[in-house]
Design a protein around this motif. Structure first.
Motif, short mmCIF file in Angstrom:
data_model
loop_
_atom_site.label_atom_id
_atom_site.label_comp_id
_atom_site.label_asym_id
_atom_site.label_seq_id
_atom_site.Cartn_x
_atom_site.Cartn_y
_atom_site.Cartn_z
N ASN A 102 0.85 -1.19 0.00
CA ASN A 102 0.00 0.00 0.00
C ASN A 102 0.89 1.24 0.00
N LEU A 103 1.00 1.87 -1.15
CA LEU A 103 1.91 3.01 -1.31
C LEU A 103 1.38 4.28 -0.67
N THR A 104 0.13 4.27 -0.20
CA THR A 104 -0.40 5.44 0.51
C THR A 104 -0.72 5.10 1.96
N ARG A 135 5.54 4.03 4.81
CA ARG A 135 5.33 4.70 3.53
C ARG A 135 6.65 4.89 2.80
N GLU A 136 7.66 5.37 3.51
CA GLU A 136 8.96 5.59 2.88
C GLU A 136 9.57 4.28 2.40
N LEU A 137 9.41 3.24 3.20
CA LEU A 137 10.01 1.95 2.86
C LEU A 137 9.30 1.31 1.66
N VAL A 161 -1.15 -2.09 5.42
CA VAL A 161 0.25 -2.02 4.98
C VAL A 161 0.44 -2.81 3.69
N MET A 162 -0.12 -4.00 3.65
CA MET A 162 0.04 -4.87 2.48
C MET A 162 -1.13 -5.84 2.45
N SER A 163 -1.50 -6.26 1.27
CA SER A 163 -2.61 -7.20 1.13
C SER A 163 -2.30 -8.19 0.03
N VAL A 164 -3.11 -9.24 -0.03
CA VAL A 164 -3.00 -10.20 -1.13
C VAL A 164 -4.35 -10.24 -1.83
N ARG A 190 -8.56 4.89 -9.23
CA ARG A 190 -9.69 4.21 -8.58
C ARG A 190 -9.45 4.11 -7.08
N GLY A 191 -10.45 4.54 -6.33
CA GLY A 191 -10.31 4.52 -4.88
C GLY A 191 -10.45 3.14 -4.26
N ASP A 192 -10.89 2.16 -5.04
CA ASP A 192 -11.04 0.82 -4.47
C ASP A 192 -9.78 -0.03 -4.65
N ALA A 193 -8.69 0.58 -5.12
CA ALA A 193 -7.44 -0.16 -5.31
C ALA A 193 -6.67 -0.20 -3.99
N PHE A 194 -6.28 -1.41 -3.57
CA PHE A 194 -5.56 -1.58 -2.31
C PHE A 194 -4.15 -0.99 -2.38
N SER A 195 -3.57 -0.83 -3.58
CA SER A 195 -2.20 -0.35 -3.66
C SER A 195 -2.04 1.14 -3.46
#
Length: 628
Positions: free
Chosen positions: A348-350, A357-359, A494-497, A519-524
């Motif tokens: 999740n880049l946001t 976030r930085e990592l 933080v992260m998802s699959v 798109r706001g429904d994107a997990f990334s």
């Protein structure tokens, strides 16, 4: 070749279709139809869509029979409007965009679209279909603030402006924008299209501009609607198949409302497609959709209870399904899943946490996580080696495919992973060998799962051991998709699959919205997507160079005029994803089992996906038939 010529050429290609003059075709009556119906020559358009099945490697079928299929929930009855795949324009199996319900489309300068309906085309209730139905949609539905308070949908807006709409004659309308609108035609071909036409003769009775006020009031009371607008919206049901009274242009239509466990979809006697021998499609009389527990559907399919089944079946069911073939007289076809990856790990880049976030935005970190994964092992263990290890990107069947997009930063190299993590400065470890983050916390990544796909959980167990070897701890956290979306919104994810890109087989003519933060429904990148969707009122403006460039490219695509322009844009976007490893894809090309019992013309090899594809739709379910 301009698009005007291209779409006409595609029309010829899609069905290899016109087999001599239409006037010379002897139309044949369909056995078993209500004898009070008009003759077939009065039911089909004067220029029906004639398909030459033999030219596409299929056989001419015969009428009759019922397709039994199983669905996991009552609302899935709407899939009949997906699988039927009657669209104004649609994709053929070569992914060309071609006219279908429409007789022709003319495109000038990428911004002027003239749509020609078929003279004599009728709705399923026998009323004429034409320009008035497209006018009603545009002027009386989406341009009416009470019915559509949000205004015109995005595919009808270019640079904040809607089109000039004209009715040229009874079968012709024109949409004209000031600038190109490459979104328009692909939107019409979607699995869930916008249906830019409505049965005006039916819906006008519920519209305050046309209907009788007393009648509207009585009908509103029946369904507990507060006013004419919610009543109209309830009756205006082109997709969900809940209103059995609304006419349709699809091959099968729901006309009965007698059960919510067994749905009977009957042939549309006014359907616009015929085969080259003069038989009106669809071949099959009815489709019966029966609700069953989703977990039991594989066993029921193995027992021979379905003539056509892909819904609720997965790769893990193939072995069991193969065992039942001989005893229950069916075949298990293996179609290629069209997703960019069967399983994709999404940083999740946001994310809200500034250290994370930085990592996560450090390209070296994502590369390290990617090359620390032995995808060949995952493919062997989870998919018997039948998938393609690699990135979450376009598949080989896409004209945009390049081999390096699949393999870049996807080869197993734990030494390289360790070197990259050291280069970032993550050199200190705790007593368990887990690296420490810049603020001293152990590098423990919580990867959230929806709990819907066991194979995702199994994959994470394997990845956990691989990442541990390079000093990264993975903890899989079972959740639900709604909770995951909520945590993406709050920034706590933080992260998802998840599965990979929905459309792994794009052409340049398809919008690249999955590959840009729109798109706001994107997990990334929820916050960036939300910023775009709300026009800056929510979320965050992209502040990461690759995301900014993806946005620039996406906006360039939206005003592009030629396929060459769009191809160049697509290629750069795909290259950015490969260079940056924005998604950590694992294995693609995993097979989707399709149980076929007694039906002919169902391909043994096909593509299975939502957009483009519409599951069975792109393979033309109306051409399937029973030999016996």
């Amino acid at each position: 070749m301009n698009f005007k010529n291209s779409i006409r050429a595609g029309l010829f290609l899609t069905a290899a279709m016109i087999a001599g003059p239409v006037a010379a075709l002897e139309l044949k009556e369909t056995p078993g139809l209500d004898p009070s119906l008009p003759p077939v020559a009065e039911r089909v358009p004067s220029e029906p869509l004639i398909v030459d099945l033999e030219a596409t490697g299929r056989t001419v079928g015969k009428h009759g029979g019922k397709i039994d299929t199983l669905i996991g929930r009552a609302k899935d009855v709407r899939l009949i409007n997906v699988w039927g795949y009657a669209r104004l324009v649609g994709y053929n199996e070569k992914l060309d965009l071609v006219p279908d319900i429409l007789e022709n489309v003319e495109v000038e300068d990428g911004r002027i679209f003239t749509l020609h309906t078929r003279e004599g085309h009728k709705w399923s209730d026998g009323h004429p279909f034409g320009a008035e139905d497209l006018r009603y949609y545009f002027e009386d539905v989406v341009s009416n603030e009470e019915l559509t308070p949000s205004g015109l949908p995005p595919f009808l807006m270019v640079n904040g402006k809607g089109p000039n709409f004209e009715v040229l004659d009874e079968t012709t309308v024109r949409f004209t924008w000031d600038d190109p609108n490459p979104l328009f035609l692909p939107e019409l071909a979607k699995s869930r299209p916008p249906f830019i036409y409505r049965p005006a003769h039916y819906l006008k009775q519920f519209h305050d501009k046309y209907g009788d006020a007393d009648f509207i009031a009585k009908e509103a009371e029946k369904v507990k609607a507060r006013s004419w607008a919610p009543l109209h919206n309830k009756k205006d049901d082109m997709y969900n198949a809940q209103n059995v009274d609304i006419p349709s242009l699809q091959p099968w239509v729901r006309k009965r409302d007698d059960s919510d466990l067994r749905f009977v979809l009957e042939r549309n006697p006014y359907y616009h497609r015929v085969d080259s021998t003069g038989q009106q499609l669809p071949y099959v009389d009815e489709v019966i959709m029966t609700v069953a527990d989703g977990k039991l559907i594989p066993a029921k399919a193995q027992a021979g209870e379905s003539n056509l089944q892909a819904r609720n079946l997965s790769f893990s069911d193939i072995t069991v399904l193969k065992k039942g073939e001989k005893q229950n007289d069916y075949v298990t076809a293996l179609w290629s899943n069209s997703k960019g990856s069967e399983i994709s790990i999404l940083p999740n880049l946001t994310v809200k946490d500034p250290v994370w976030r930085e990592l996560l935005r450090d390209t070296r970190f994502r590369h390290a996580l990617s090359v620390a994964i032995d995808r060949n092992l995952l493919n062997r263990v989870l998919f018997f080696g039948l998938g393609t290890p690699g990135n979450d990107t376009v598949l080989a069947s896409s004209p945009l495919y390049k081999a390096e997009l699949t393999t870049k930063w996807a080869d197993y190299d734990p030494d390289k992973a360790n070197a990259l993590l050291d280069e970032i400065g993550l050199t200190e470890r705790n007593g368990k060998g887990i690296r420490l983050m810049p603020d001293g916390r152990p590098l423990e990544i919580i990867v959230e799962t929806s709990g819907e796909e066991q194979v995702q959980d199994d994959a994470l167990e394997l990845v956990k051991e691989m990442w541990k070897e390079v000093g990264v701890a993975l903890f899989a956290k079972p959740s639900q998709r709604d909770n995951m979306r909520e945590r993406a919104i709050t920034g706590d994810l933080v992260m998802s699959v998840w599965t990979g890109f929905e459309n792994g087989i794009p052409t340049s003519e398809m919008p690249p919205d999955d590959f840009a933060p729109v798109r706001g429904d994107a997990f990334s990148w929820h916050k960036w997507g939300d910023y775009y969707e709300t026009q800056g009122e929510g979320g965050e403006k992209p502040d990461w160079a690759p995301a900014e460039r993806l946005m620039e490219l996406y906006k360039s695509w939206l005003v592009s005029k030629t396929p060459e322009e769009r191809t160049k844009i697509w290629e750069e976007m795909l290259q950015i994803h490969a260079d940056e490893t924005i998604h950590i894809g694992l294995v693609s090309g995993v097979r989707q089992p399709v149980v076929v019992k007694g039906l002919e013309n169902v391909p043994l090899e096909g593509i299975y996906g939502w957009d483009p594809g519409a599951h069975f739709g792109i393979h033309r379910m109306d051409e399937f038939y029973f030999k016996n």
